[in-house]
Design an enzyme around this catalytic site. Structure first.
Site, PDB file in Angstrom:
ATOM      1  N   ASP A  31       0.845  -1.190   0.000  1.00  0.00           N
ATOM      2  CA  ASP A  31       0.000   0.000   0.000  1.00  0.00           C
ATOM      3  C   ASP A  31       0.882   1.243   0.000  1.00  0.00           C
ATOM      4  O   ASP A  31       1.907   1.285   0.690  1.00  0.00           O
ATOM      5  CB  ASP A  31      -0.907  -0.010   1.233  1.00  0.00           C
ATOM      6  CG  ASP A  31      -2.040   0.977   1.148  1.00  0.00           C
ATOM      7  OD1 ASP A  31      -1.760   2.204   1.095  1.00  0.00           O
ATOM      8  OD2 ASP A  31      -3.197   0.547   1.137  1.00  0.00           O
ATOM      9  N   ASN A  86     -12.855  -3.380   3.249  1.00  0.00           N
ATOM     10  CA  ASN A  86     -13.794  -2.269   3.381  1.00  0.00           C
ATOM     11  C   ASN A  86     -14.774  -2.388   2.215  1.00  0.00           C
ATOM     12  O   ASN A  86     -14.358  -2.506   1.075  1.00  0.00           O
ATOM     13  CB  ASN A  86     -13.066  -0.922   3.317  1.00  0.00           C
ATOM     14  CG  ASN A  86     -12.048  -0.773   4.430  1.00  0.00           C
ATOM     15  OD1 ASN A  86     -12.279  -1.192   5.556  1.00  0.00           O
ATOM     16  ND2 ASN A  86     -10.911  -0.189   4.113  1.00  0.00           N
ATOM     17  N   GLY A  92     -15.068   3.089   4.057  1.00  0.00           N
ATOM     18  CA  GLY A  92     -13.703   3.470   3.734  1.00  0.00           C
ATOM     19  C   GLY A  92     -13.151   2.887   2.452  1.00  0.00           C
ATOM     20  O   GLY A  92     -11.966   3.047   2.163  1.00  0.00           O
ATOM     21  N   GLN A  93     -14.000   2.220   1.650  1.00  0.00           N
ATOM     22  CA  GLN A  93     -13.514   1.697   0.378  1.00  0.00           C
ATOM     23  C   GLN A  93     -13.288   2.870  -0.566  1.00  0.00           C
ATOM     24  O   GLN A  93     -14.215   3.592  -0.910  1.00  0.00           O
ATOM     25  CB  GLN A  93     -14.510   0.699  -0.232  1.00  0.00           C
ATOM     26  CG  GLN A  93     -13.979   0.036  -1.486  1.00  0.00           C
ATOM     27  CD  GLN A  93     -14.930  -1.022  -2.047  1.00  0.00           C
ATOM     28  OE1 GLN A  93     -16.037  -1.220  -1.567  1.00  0.00           O
ATOM     29  NE2 GLN A  93     -14.470  -1.712  -3.088  1.00  0.00           N
ATOM     30  N   HIS A  99     -10.413  -5.520  -2.540  1.00  0.00           N
ATOM     31  CA  HIS A  99      -9.050  -5.701  -2.062  1.00  0.00           C
ATOM     32  C   HIS A  99      -9.076  -5.918  -0.556  1.00  0.00           C
ATOM     33  O   HIS A  99      -9.825  -5.280   0.158  1.00  0.00           O
ATOM     34  CB  HIS A  99      -8.149  -4.507  -2.421  1.00  0.00           C
ATOM     35  CG  HIS A  99      -8.664  -3.178  -1.971  1.00  0.00           C
ATOM     36  ND1 HIS A  99      -9.736  -2.545  -2.596  1.00  0.00           N
ATOM     37  CD2 HIS A  99      -8.273  -2.358  -0.974  1.00  0.00           C
ATOM     38  CE1 HIS A  99      -9.962  -1.381  -2.001  1.00  0.00           C
ATOM     39  NE2 HIS A  99      -9.093  -1.257  -1.010  1.00  0.00           N
TER      40      HIS A  99
END
Length: 113
Positions: A31, A86, A92-93, A99
């Site tokens: 990330d 999420n 919060g996506q 993923h």
């Protein structure tokens, strides 16, 4: 594939990423905004918007994602790691390609937020 999806472009190699694992159906990469010492995203190559959609329409892709997440998590911290999905903007996506976040390398508190 979705032509305007960031993660589809990462999955095909059109956009570079720090890939830590890859199978024919799954890609795992670091990330860019890590929330733990290890923060890896595990995605299917095929485009699904949510984990529910992947579960309904993706055959065993979630199982393959879980296997990859398990290998990553255990290689970093055999004492514990977290795999988080999420689903939806309110949760919060931010990228609408399913993923799972593998988080490890520190104590992870509960509740998460």
């Amino acid at each position: 594939m979705s032509s305007d999806c960031l993660f589809c472009k990462i999955a095909t190699g059109e956009i570079p990423a720090d890939v830590v694992a890859r199978t024919d159906r799954v890609v795992a990469f670091r990330d860019l905004n890590p929330q733990a010492p290890t923060h890896v995203l595990v995605i299917p190559v095929e485009h699904f918007v949510t984990v529910g959609e992947a579960g309904r329409d993706g055959g065993d892709v979630l199982a393959e994602m879980a296997t990859v997440a398990d290998e990553i998590g255990n290689s970093v911290d055999g004492e514990g790691w977290r795999w988080v999905f999420n689903t939806g903007k309110r949760a919060g996506q931010a990228v609408f390609h399913v993923h799972g976040h593998v988080l490890a390398g520190r104590d992870l508190t509960w509740p998460p937020g």
